[in-house]
Design a protein around this motif. Structure first.
Motif, PDB file in Angstrom:
ATOM      1  N   ALA A  91     -41.163  -8.470   7.425  1.00  0.00           N
ATOM      2  CA  ALA A  91     -39.893  -8.766   8.089  1.00  0.00           C
ATOM      3  C   ALA A  91     -40.119  -9.559   9.369  1.00  0.00           C
ATOM      4  O   ALA A  91     -39.394 -10.522   9.667  1.00  0.00           O
ATOM      5  CB  ALA A  91     -39.148  -7.463   8.388  1.00  0.00           C
ATOM      6  N   ILE A  92     -41.129  -9.176  10.145  1.00  0.00           N
ATOM      7  CA  ILE A  92     -41.413  -9.884  11.405  1.00  0.00           C
ATOM      8  C   ILE A  92     -41.853 -11.321  11.129  1.00  0.00           C
ATOM      9  O   ILE A  92     -41.372 -12.268  11.777  1.00  0.00           O
ATOM     10  CB  ILE A  92     -42.493  -9.130  12.202  1.00  0.00           C
ATOM     11  CG1 ILE A  92     -41.961  -7.773  12.659  1.00  0.00           C
ATOM     12  CG2 ILE A  92     -42.944  -9.948  13.404  1.00  0.00           C
ATOM     13  CD1 ILE A  92     -42.998  -6.906  13.344  1.00  0.00           C
ATOM     14  N   SER A  93     -42.762 -11.502  10.175  1.00  0.00           N
ATOM     15  CA  SER A  93     -43.271 -12.846   9.891  1.00  0.00           C
ATOM     16  C   SER A  93     -42.182 -13.767   9.360  1.00  0.00           C
ATOM     17  O   SER A  93     -42.108 -14.949   9.735  1.00  0.00           O
ATOM     18  CB  SER A  93     -44.428 -12.765   8.887  1.00  0.00           C
ATOM     19  OG  SER A  93     -44.000 -12.185   7.670  1.00  0.00           O
ATOM     20  N   ALA A 158     -27.063 -14.407   9.894  1.00  0.00           N
ATOM     21  CA  ALA A 158     -26.805 -14.258   8.454  1.00  0.00           C
ATOM     22  C   ALA A 158     -28.002 -14.735   7.635  1.00  0.00           C
ATOM     23  O   ALA A 158     -28.357 -14.121   6.620  1.00  0.00           O
ATOM     24  CB  ALA A 158     -25.554 -15.036   8.075  1.00  0.00           C
ATOM     25  N   GLN A 159     -28.630 -15.826   8.068  1.00  0.00           N
ATOM     26  CA  GLN A 159     -29.806 -16.335   7.363  1.00  0.00           C
ATOM     27  C   GLN A 159     -30.958 -15.340   7.430  1.00  0.00           C
ATOM     28  O   GLN A 159     -31.669 -15.128   6.435  1.00  0.00           O
ATOM     29  CB  GLN A 159     -30.234 -17.680   7.977  1.00  0.00           C
ATOM     30  CG  GLN A 159     -31.429 -18.336   7.309  1.00  0.00           C
ATOM     31  CD  GLN A 159     -31.088 -18.917   5.957  1.00  0.00           C
ATOM     32  OE1 GLN A 159     -29.915 -19.069   5.615  1.00  0.00           O
ATOM     33  NE2 GLN A 159     -32.104 -19.254   5.177  1.00  0.00           N
ATOM     34  N   ILE A 160     -31.137 -14.705   8.576  1.00  0.00           N
ATOM     35  CA  ILE A 160     -32.209 -13.722   8.717  1.00  0.00           C
ATOM     36  C   ILE A 160     -31.946 -12.517   7.819  1.00  0.00           C
ATOM     37  O   ILE A 160     -32.854 -12.020   7.130  1.00  0.00           O
ATOM     38  CB  ILE A 160     -32.352 -13.298  10.194  1.00  0.00           C
ATOM     39  CG1 ILE A 160     -32.957 -14.450  11.005  1.00  0.00           C
ATOM     40  CG2 ILE A 160     -33.229 -12.057  10.317  1.00  0.00           C
ATOM     41  CD1 ILE A 160     -33.117 -14.141  12.481  1.00  0.00           C
ATOM     42  N   LEU A 161     -30.691 -12.038   7.807  1.00  0.00           N
ATOM     43  CA  LEU A 161     -30.368 -10.895   6.949  1.00  0.00           C
ATOM     44  C   LEU A 161     -30.581 -11.228   5.476  1.00  0.00           C
ATOM     45  O   LEU A 161     -30.992 -10.377   4.682  1.00  0.00           O
ATOM     46  CB  LEU A 161     -28.920 -10.459   7.184  1.00  0.00           C
ATOM     47  CG  LEU A 161     -28.621  -9.773   8.522  1.00  0.00           C
ATOM     48  CD1 LEU A 161     -27.131  -9.505   8.658  1.00  0.00           C
ATOM     49  CD2 LEU A 161     -29.408  -8.478   8.641  1.00  0.00           C
ATOM     50  N   LYS A 162     -30.322 -12.477   5.115  1.00  0.00           N
ATOM     51  CA  LYS A 162     -30.443 -12.881   3.715  1.00  0.00           C
ATOM     52  C   LYS A 162     -31.898 -12.989   3.271  1.00  0.00           C
ATOM     53  O   LYS A 162     -32.256 -12.588   2.156  1.00  0.00           O
ATOM     54  CB  LYS A 162     -29.740 -14.220   3.491  1.00  0.00           C
ATOM     55  CG  LYS A 162     -29.785 -14.698   2.037  1.00  0.00           C
ATOM     56  CD  LYS A 162     -29.171 -16.072   1.895  1.00  0.00           C
ATOM     57  CE  LYS A 162     -30.124 -17.146   2.381  1.00  0.00           C
ATOM     58  NZ  LYS A 162     -29.653 -18.516   2.064  1.00  0.00           N
ATOM     59  N   THR A 163     -32.752 -13.542   4.140  1.00  0.00           N
ATOM     60  CA  THR A 163     -34.114 -13.853   3.727  1.00  0.00           C
ATOM     61  C   THR A 163     -35.134 -12.784   4.103  1.00  0.00           C
ATOM     62  O   THR A 163     -36.118 -12.595   3.387  1.00  0.00           O
ATOM     63  CB  THR A 163     -34.556 -15.194   4.342  1.00  0.00           C
ATOM     64  OG1 THR A 163     -34.471 -15.106   5.782  1.00  0.00           O
ATOM     65  CG2 THR A 163     -33.668 -16.321   3.863  1.00  0.00           C
ATOM     66  N   VAL A 164     -34.898 -12.091   5.221  1.00  0.00           N
ATOM     67  CA  VAL A 164     -35.912 -11.155   5.708  1.00  0.00           C
ATOM     68  C   VAL A 164     -36.104  -9.984   4.746  1.00  0.00           C
ATOM     69  O   VAL A 164     -37.235  -9.592   4.443  1.00  0.00           O
ATOM     70  CB  VAL A 164     -35.540 -10.650   7.116  1.00  0.00           C
ATOM     71  CG1 VAL A 164     -36.356  -9.415   7.483  1.00  0.00           C
ATOM     72  CG2 VAL A 164     -35.779 -11.741   8.138  1.00  0.00           C
ATOM     73  N   LEU A 165     -35.020  -9.420   4.245  1.00  0.00           N
ATOM     74  CA  LEU A 165     -35.131  -8.258   3.366  1.00  0.00           C
ATOM     75  C   LEU A 165     -35.900  -8.595   2.097  1.00  0.00           C
ATOM     76  O   LEU A 165     -36.806  -7.864   1.691  1.00  0.00           O
ATOM     77  CB  LEU A 165     -33.734  -7.729   3.021  1.00  0.00           C
ATOM     78  CG  LEU A 165     -33.702  -6.479   2.129  1.00  0.00           C
ATOM     79  CD1 LEU A 165     -34.422  -5.333   2.819  1.00  0.00           C
ATOM     80  CD2 LEU A 165     -32.269  -6.097   1.796  1.00  0.00           C
ATOM     81  N   SER A 166     -35.552  -9.717   1.468  1.00  0.00           N
ATOM     82  CA  SER A 166     -36.236 -10.085   0.226  1.00  0.00           C
ATOM     83  C   SER A 166     -37.707 -10.399   0.475  1.00  0.00           C
ATOM     84  O   SER A 166     -38.578 -10.001  -0.310  1.00  0.00           O
ATOM     85  CB  SER A 166     -35.546 -11.294  -0.414  1.00  0.00           C
ATOM     86  OG  SER A 166     -35.571 -12.400   0.461  1.00  0.00           O
ATOM     87  N   SER A 167     -38.001 -11.097   1.580  1.00  0.00           N
ATOM     88  CA  SER A 167     -39.392 -11.441   1.875  1.00  0.00           C
ATOM     89  C   SER A 167     -40.210 -10.204   2.230  1.00  0.00           C
ATOM     90  O   SER A 167     -41.375 -10.087   1.839  1.00  0.00           O
ATOM     91  CB  SER A 167     -39.448 -12.450   3.027  1.00  0.00           C
ATOM     92  OG  SER A 167     -38.811 -13.651   2.675  1.00  0.00           O
TER      93      SER A 167
END
Length: 202
Positions: A91-93, A158-167
């Motif tokens: 999540a951090i990366s 919104a972009q962070i919420l969308k991509t961070v969880l999946s990554s």
């Protein structure tokens, strides 16, 4: 790239005027289907930044845990990331990579976004009607004039919420699969070694 462009146009079109995928791909020229290609190529650095940050954080965390184990119990055996640690580092990366490259993501969306004039029936009936070419510098200039610096990071949360969880989930599962594969290979190697010794002794 054409599918990415069509997706952006369908998501940014006026309410009630969104077209299907085939109709969106068919409208305009084939060059317009590759809007934002240059920025998409530049955005290939996003996963590079993500995995570099992840590996650096992972090495520091493993080194700290190894030293702690060696000092407390004298155990210097290799340390593996826990599921929670892998999820947190992932999540951090991804957050770091998204923040650093988000202005490019914003420019790409603006370039690929549906033009409001194209949704006007009177405009669409004119022959030879096509969108003027959009460039990264033009998109950056428009954002600077309308919204200033905050415009480059509009929609970042919104972009962070969308991509961070999946990554984060992806990296967590990757670490667990890597650990399981490594243990399986060691077990297989030990089994083959023992079997070879039995055959020689027989």
């Amino acid at each position: 790239q054409p599918l990415d462009t069509a997706s952006s146009r369908m998501q940014t079109s006026a309410f009630g005027k969104s077209k299907g995928l085939r109709a969106t791909l068919a409208e305009g020229t084939w060059l317009e289907a590759f809007d934002g290609l240059g920025i998409s190529l530049m955005l290939t650095c996003n996963p590079s930044i993500q995995y570099t940050v992840f590996d650096q954080l992972k090495q520091k965390l493993i080194l700290r845990q190894t030293r702690r184990n060696a000092e407390s119990a004298g155990d210097s055996s290799p340390v593996a990331l826990s599921a929670f640690s892998a999820f947190l580092l992932g999540a951090i990366s991804k957050s770091v990579a998204t923040i650093l490259t988000y202005p490019l993501i914003r420019c790409k969306v603006m370039i690929q976004a549906a033009d409001p004039d194209e949704d006007d029936e009177d405009e669409s009936e004119k022959p030879g009607n096509s969108r003027p070419p959009k460039t990264m510098l033009g998109a950056m200039h428009a954002m600077w004039n309308k919204e200033g610096i905050p415009g480059f990071f509009k929609g970042l949360h919104a972009q962070i919420l969308k991509t961070v969880l999946s990554s984060a989930l992806l990296l967590m599962i990757k670490e667990k699969i890597s650990k399981f594969t490594w243990i399986s290979l060691l077990a297989l190697r030990r089994y083959l070694f023992v079997s070879r010794k039995r055959i020689k002794s027989a």
